[in-house]
Scaffold this active site. Structure first.
Site, PDB file in Angstrom:
ATOM      1  N   ASN A   2      -3.299   4.305  -2.547  1.00 25.70           N
ATOM      2  CA  ASN A   2      -3.956   3.249  -2.660  1.00 25.70           C
ATOM      3  C   ASN A   2      -3.109   2.052  -2.822  1.00 25.70           C
ATOM      4  O   ASN A   2      -1.823   2.120  -2.575  1.00 25.70           O
ATOM      5  CB  ASN A   2      -4.256   3.222  -4.576  1.00 25.70           C
ATOM      6  CG  ASN A   2      -5.460   2.529  -5.039  1.00 25.70           C
ATOM      7  OD1 ASN A   2      -6.018   1.535  -3.997  1.00 25.70           O
ATOM      8  ND2 ASN A   2      -5.767   2.459  -6.193  1.00 25.70           N
ATOM      9  N   HIS A  52       0.921  -1.254   0.048  1.00 26.84           N
ATOM     10  CA  HIS A  52      -0.009   0.034  -0.135  1.00 26.84           C
ATOM     11  C   HIS A  52       0.980   1.444   0.048  1.00 26.84           C
ATOM     12  O   HIS A  52       1.679   1.500   0.735  1.00 26.84           O
ATOM     13  CB  HIS A  52      -1.038   0.119   1.128  1.00 26.84           C
ATOM     14  CG  HIS A  52      -1.866   1.134   1.140  1.00 26.84           C
ATOM     15  ND1 HIS A  52      -3.272   1.158   0.746  1.00 26.84           N
ATOM     16  CD2 HIS A  52      -1.812   2.347   1.637  1.00 26.84           C
ATOM     17  CE1 HIS A  52      -3.882   2.263   0.899  1.00 26.84           C
ATOM     18  NE2 HIS A  52      -2.967   3.043   1.348  1.00 26.84           N
ATOM     19  N   CYS A  53       0.671   2.110  -1.058  1.00 25.87           N
ATOM     20  CA  CYS A  53       1.543   3.277  -1.260  1.00 25.87           C
ATOM     21  C   CYS A  53       0.770   4.560  -0.917  1.00 25.87           C
ATOM     22  O   CYS A  53      -0.109   4.858  -1.584  1.00 25.87           O
ATOM     23  CB  CYS A  53       2.225   3.355  -2.458  1.00 25.87           C
ATOM     24  SG  CYS A  53       3.275   4.761  -2.720  1.00 25.87           S
ATOM     25  N   PRO A  54       1.071   5.354   0.286  1.00 20.61           N
ATOM     26  CA  PRO A  54       0.434   6.283   0.500  1.00 20.61           C
ATOM     27  C   PRO A  54       0.624   7.553  -0.403  1.00 20.61           C
ATOM     28  O   PRO A  54      -0.375   8.497  -0.602  1.00 20.61           O
ATOM     29  CB  PRO A  54       1.111   6.919   1.880  1.00 20.61           C
ATOM     30  CG  PRO A  54       2.479   6.176   1.947  1.00 20.61           C
ATOM     31  CD  PRO A  54       2.194   4.890   1.069  1.00 20.61           C
TER      32      PRO A  54
END
Length: 320
Positions: free
Chosen positions: A175, A169-171
């Protein structure tokens, strides 16, 4: 729990199956929102905008856009427009701004594309009976989102969904990076690395030029303001170039080995048929090598622009 057709196992803890006819979409999408109604995202053929309502992610995504637009401002108004060489300004301006547009488009596609979410709450008796499983076959259910968990799917605590082939999960894109949007994330890291390298090169050229002449002759801003803007741009470019170049290399390595970051960290032994090297690249980017691999607009069709009344199918939608 065991039936005549199959056995069900929870991944984390035992959780009773939802009763027949229960509302499988209780709580709608949790952290995620699909424009067009809470259930529209699970209707076959009805593709809607995917968006995660996470405060940290939204702040990081906004900062990403701000930093890219800041870089465009400094490159265009501090370095290129005041330059006396017309062709130098034109070629570098066209290149930098084109790469910036591609980077922001890739960011939007990564952020607004469903990463491969498993339908929430589909662990009903009717649904499992419809699978027509062989006797003794084991299936897994996620106790957090009450969904049948496919192979290589992992639960994201931020998206509150199980994601197929979840990498992480990449802030910065607010997403998950998963089966359906990994391609756009790879393009995002590549284009950010390219514009960062280009900005560093232009900053070096600008410093070298301004040292030869008076600062007032090479910029419309005062010398002090110009230096501060360029120093901040260089720091930003170095930071993002390092981060995105490493991430781009990591993603390409994972794709070529058909192994997600979560699977690598957990040291999971592959039980699936692995797509190695070019087969893995073609699986993620879709089709044989071509310039379309670098195009974040591929497959994007604007379907509707106006919101419709609640209860009608759709809404403001993008086909992704």
């Amino acid at each position: 729990m065991q039936s005549s057709n199959h056995r069900l196992r929870d991944m984390d803890q035992h959780h009773p199956l939802l009763s027949a006819g229960a509302d499988v979409e209780t709580g709608s999408l949790g952290a995620g929102v699909m424009v067009g109604g809470p259930n529209s995202g699970h209707t076959a053929g009805n593709r809607t905008v995917w968006f995660i309502q996470d405060s940290c992610g939204m702040v990081c995504a906004t900062m990403t856009w701000f930093l890219v637009l800041y870089a465009e401002f400094v490159v265009n108004f501090v370095m290129l427009l005041p330059a006396k060489n017309f062709w130098y300004s034109l070629l570098n301006g066209a290149t930098f701004n084109s790469l910036a547009v591609l980077a922001l488009a890739s960011h939007l596609r990564t952020m607004l594309t469903d990463p491969g979410a498993v339908p929430k709450g589909n662990a009903t008796k009717e649904y499992m009976d419809s699978l027509q499983l062989k006797p003794g076959e084991v299936i897994y259910k996620c106790p957090k989102c009450c969904s049948i968990k496919p192979e290589r799917a992992h639960h994201c605590s931020i998206c509150k969904r199980c994601i197929r082939k979840m990498d992480h999960h990449c802030p910065w894109v607010n997403n998950c990076v998963g089966e359906k949007n990994q391609r756009f994330f790879v393009l995002f890291t590549m284009y950010i690395a390219l514009i960062s390298a280009h900005a560093l090169g232009l900053s070096g050229m600008h410093f070298f030029t301004c040292i030869k002449v008076q600062w007032n002759e090479c910029s419309d801003f005062s010398p002090g303001v110009s230096v501060l803007l360029l120093i901040f741009l260089c720091l930003e470019a170095i930071l993002f170039l390092t981060f995105t170049a490493v991430m781009f290399g990591t993603q390409i390595h994972s794709i070529c080995n058909d192994e997600t970051e979560i699977e690598r960290l957990k040291n999971e032994k592959p039980t699936w048929e692995r797509h190695m090297r070019w087969d893995g690249m073609k699986s993620v980017f879709g089709g044989p090598p071509s310039f379309l691999w670098c195009n974040p607009f591929t497959g994007l069709r604007l379907r509707r622009l106006l919101m419709v009344t609640q209860g009608r199918r759709g809404g403001s939608e993008f086909s992704v």
